[in-house]
Design a protein around this motif. Structure first.
Motif, PDB file in Angstrom:
ATOM      1  N   VAL A 122      15.673  98.058  72.256  1.00 59.00           N
ATOM      2  CA  VAL A 122      16.886  97.259  72.084  1.00 59.00           C
ATOM      3  C   VAL A 122      17.604  97.252  73.423  1.00 59.00           C
ATOM      4  O   VAL A 122      17.972  98.302  73.942  1.00 59.00           O
ATOM      5  N   TRP A 147      22.466  92.439  75.706  1.00 56.44           N
ATOM      6  CA  TRP A 147      22.218  91.003  75.547  1.00 56.44           C
ATOM      7  C   TRP A 147      21.785  90.355  76.869  1.00 56.44           C
ATOM      8  O   TRP A 147      20.802  89.621  76.914  1.00 56.44           O
ATOM      9  N   TRP A 188      18.283  91.305  77.845  1.00 54.08           N
ATOM     10  CA  TRP A 188      17.309  90.611  77.014  1.00 54.08           C
ATOM     11  C   TRP A 188      17.086  89.185  77.530  1.00 54.08           C
ATOM     12  O   TRP A 188      15.953  88.734  77.660  1.00 54.08           O
ATOM     13  N   PRO A 242      11.255  83.794  72.075  1.00 50.72           N
ATOM     14  CA  PRO A 242      12.623  84.319  72.026  1.00 50.72           C
ATOM     15  C   PRO A 242      13.529  83.424  71.167  1.00 50.72           C
ATOM     16  O   PRO A 242      13.522  82.198  71.329  1.00 50.72           O
ATOM     17  N   ARG A 302      17.469  85.889  65.476  1.00 48.99           N
ATOM     18  CA  ARG A 302      17.032  86.216  64.110  1.00 48.99           C
ATOM     19  C   ARG A 302      18.268  86.528  63.261  1.00 48.99           C
ATOM     20  O   ARG A 302      19.232  87.101  63.759  1.00 48.99           O
ATOM     21  N   GLN A 350      20.487  89.160  65.642  1.00 50.65           N
ATOM     22  CA  GLN A 350      19.902  89.746  66.841  1.00 50.65           C
ATOM     23  C   GLN A 350      19.035  88.742  67.583  1.00 50.65           C
ATOM     24  O   GLN A 350      18.488  87.820  66.993  1.00 50.65           O
ATOM     25  N   THR A 403      15.535  88.303  69.516  1.00 56.14           N
ATOM     26  CA  THR A 403      14.250  88.999  69.457  1.00 56.14           C
ATOM     27  C   THR A 403      13.154  88.143  70.069  1.00 56.14           C
ATOM     28  O   THR A 403      13.276  86.927  70.165  1.00 56.14           O
ATOM     29  N   GLU A 409       8.036  94.287  70.839  1.00 60.31           N
ATOM     30  CA  GLU A 409       9.223  93.536  70.446  1.00 60.31           C
ATOM     31  C   GLU A 409      10.382  93.963  71.337  1.00 60.31           C
ATOM     32  O   GLU A 409      10.585  95.145  71.578  1.00 60.31           O
ATOM     33  N   LYS A 424      14.565  93.277  71.591  1.00 60.59           N
ATOM     34  CA  LYS A 424      15.680  92.702  70.862  1.00 60.59           C
ATOM     35  C   LYS A 424      16.997  93.094  71.494  1.00 60.59           C
ATOM     36  O   LYS A 424      17.047  93.992  72.334  1.00 60.59           O
TER      37      LYS A 424
END
Length: 141
Positions: A79, A82, A85, A103, A106, A114, A116, A128, A130
């Motif tokens: 994780v 943001w 990611w 991407p 979700r 989130q 993901t 994965e 996220k």
């Protein structure tokens, strides 16, 4: 939130291809290594790729339906914040990575919303990545 680093060792049947993937595509810092394994700094955690014959899960992935997508099982990942990611998603796209699940957001507008994305490494290990705009939603029901 303070977490202890985890250690994860995964099988790879092509050590050179996996090393290139994690070092050059992801940009992970390499740690110790030998002829048969390599340590990486996986976002502050210890990921070790170990040379190993191809496993069943690397040749035929099982999936479970989540939010209308077939999620590969087993998988691992992290994780991220943001912005991290988003940066990683762009980096992977620039490197022409083929995603299992592109991407996307979700559970949009729901508890646990989130970002993901899913992909495979060159040896068939599913990953994965996220992110949550509100990390308090990580375990929300």
């Amino acid at each position: 939130m303070s977490l202890s680093p985890f250690h994860l060792a995964i099988p790879v049947y092509d050590l050179a291809a996996a090393r290139h993937f994690y070092a050059d595509i992801f940009g992970l810092e390499e740690g110790r290594s030998s002829e048969h394994w390599v340590d990486f700094n996986f976002f502050g955690h210890q990921l070790v790729i170990h040379e190993h014959p191809k496993t069943d899960t690397q040749t035929q992935a099982h999936t479970n339906a989540v939010d209308g997508h077939d999620v590969p099982v087993p998988h691992f990942g992290i994780v991220l914040e943001w912005s991290q990611w988003e940066t990683l998603a762009e980096r992977l796209k620039e490197h022409g990575i083929q995603f299992v699940i592109e991407p996307y957001i979700r559970f949009q507008g729901q508890v646990g919303e989130q970002a993901t994305m899913f992909l495979y490494d060159p040896c068939g290990n599913a990953l994965e990545f996220k992110a949550f705009k509100d990390i308090g939603q990580l375990f929300a029901k």
